[in-house]
Design a protein around this motif. Structure first.
Motif, PDB file in Angstrom:
ATOM      1  N   ASP A 123      18.083   7.896 -18.500  1.00  0.00           N
ATOM      2  CA  ASP A 123      18.473   8.500 -17.216  1.00  0.00           C
ATOM      3  C   ASP A 123      19.549   7.676 -16.518  1.00  0.00           C
ATOM      4  N   THR A 124      19.387   6.357 -16.548  1.00  0.00           N
ATOM      5  CA  THR A 124      20.373   5.485 -15.907  1.00  0.00           C
ATOM      6  C   THR A 124      21.722   5.570 -16.614  1.00  0.00           C
ATOM      7  N   SER A 125      21.709   5.539 -17.936  1.00  0.00           N
ATOM      8  CA  SER A 125      22.986   5.595 -18.666  1.00  0.00           C
ATOM      9  C   SER A 125      23.668   6.943 -18.472  1.00  0.00           C
ATOM     10  N   VAL A 126      22.901   8.027 -18.397  1.00  0.00           N
ATOM     11  CA  VAL A 126      23.494   9.346 -18.147  1.00  0.00           C
ATOM     12  C   VAL A 126      24.124   9.382 -16.757  1.00  0.00           C
ATOM     13  N   LYS A 127      23.418   8.817 -15.776  1.00  0.00           N
ATOM     14  CA  LYS A 127      23.955   8.794 -14.411  1.00  0.00           C
ATOM     15  C   LYS A 127      25.261   7.995 -14.341  1.00  0.00           C
ATOM     16  N   VAL A 128      25.279   6.826 -14.959  1.00  0.00           N
ATOM     17  CA  VAL A 128      26.491   5.991 -14.968  1.00  0.00           C
ATOM     18  C   VAL A 128      27.619   6.712 -15.701  1.00  0.00           C
ATOM     19  N   PHE A 129      27.314   7.311 -16.845  1.00  0.00           N
ATOM     20  CA  PHE A 129      28.325   8.049 -17.597  1.00  0.00           C
ATOM     21  C   PHE A 129      28.882   9.201 -16.773  1.00  0.00           C
ATOM     22  N   ASP A 130      28.022   9.933 -16.080  1.00  0.00           N
ATOM     23  CA  ASP A 130      28.488  11.054 -15.258  1.00  0.00           C
ATOM     24  C   ASP A 130      29.449  10.594 -14.169  1.00  0.00           C
ATOM     25  N   ILE A 131      29.126   9.467 -13.544  1.00  0.00           N
ATOM     26  CA  ILE A 131      30.011   8.940 -12.498  1.00  0.00           C
ATOM     27  C   ILE A 131      31.380   8.588 -13.076  1.00  0.00           C
ATOM     28  N   LEU A 132      31.382   7.859 -14.191  1.00  0.00           N
ATOM     29  CA  LEU A 132      32.652   7.452 -14.813  1.00  0.00           C
ATOM     30  C   LEU A 132      33.409   8.647 -15.378  1.00  0.00           C
TER      31      LEU A 132
END
Length: 153
Positions: A123-132
């Motif tokens: 979930d955290t990596s998806v959130k960070v990826f979405d932001i970038l």
């Protein structure tokens, strides 16, 4: 030797021409070939994007550390309870039964914990990826608009 002197003069003249051309781009008579305000805005949005991504990552790690701390506390409490029950068991069979139930509980709890850790990390990596990714798409869209505008001009 004369050839080297001619080459040096030629390079010096080319450099002077390039430098004049470069400095002319900053004169008040001509518009600047570089939109420094837009460049500053892009850099500002990139910094904001990285800040948001770092915050999302930090929040995810903080949440994971908190959940792991709670998990270890719960497991320590369960182990203490099982040890107490095992020591106070009336028969060896009852002690073995307590150990067996604890082993099953321990296995199930750790399996569930591993799944929770994996989900939290995902979930955290998806959130960070979405932001970038959002920022990259915005930058590429802006670049595309500018390129089309320049091509049509």
């Amino acid at each position: 030797m004369a050839s080297n002197q001619n080459n040096s003069n030629q390079y010096a003249n080319q450099f002077q021409d390039y430098f004049k051309s470069f400095t002319n781009g900053f004169s008040a008579k001509q518009p600047s070939p570089v939109d420094f305000q837009k460049l500053s805005q892009i850099q500002q949005s990139a910094v904001e994007c990285l800040t948001a991504a770092n915050k999302a990552l930090f929040d995810g790690i903080q949440k994971l550390v908190k959940s792991q701390s709670e998990f270890f506390q719960e497991q320590a409490q369960v182990a203490a309870n099982i040890a107490s029950k095992t020591l106070s068991a009336q028969t060896p069979e009852a002690a073995i039964d307590n150990h067996t139930r604890y082993a099953q509980h321990y296995f199930d709890a750790n399996l569930q914990n591993a799944q929770n850790v994996a989900k939290s990390a995902s979930d955290t990596s998806v959130k960070v990826f979405d932001i970038l990714n959002k920022q990259a798409v915005e930058n590429l869209s802006e670049f595309s608009r500018k390129a089309k505008k320049a091509a049509n001009a």
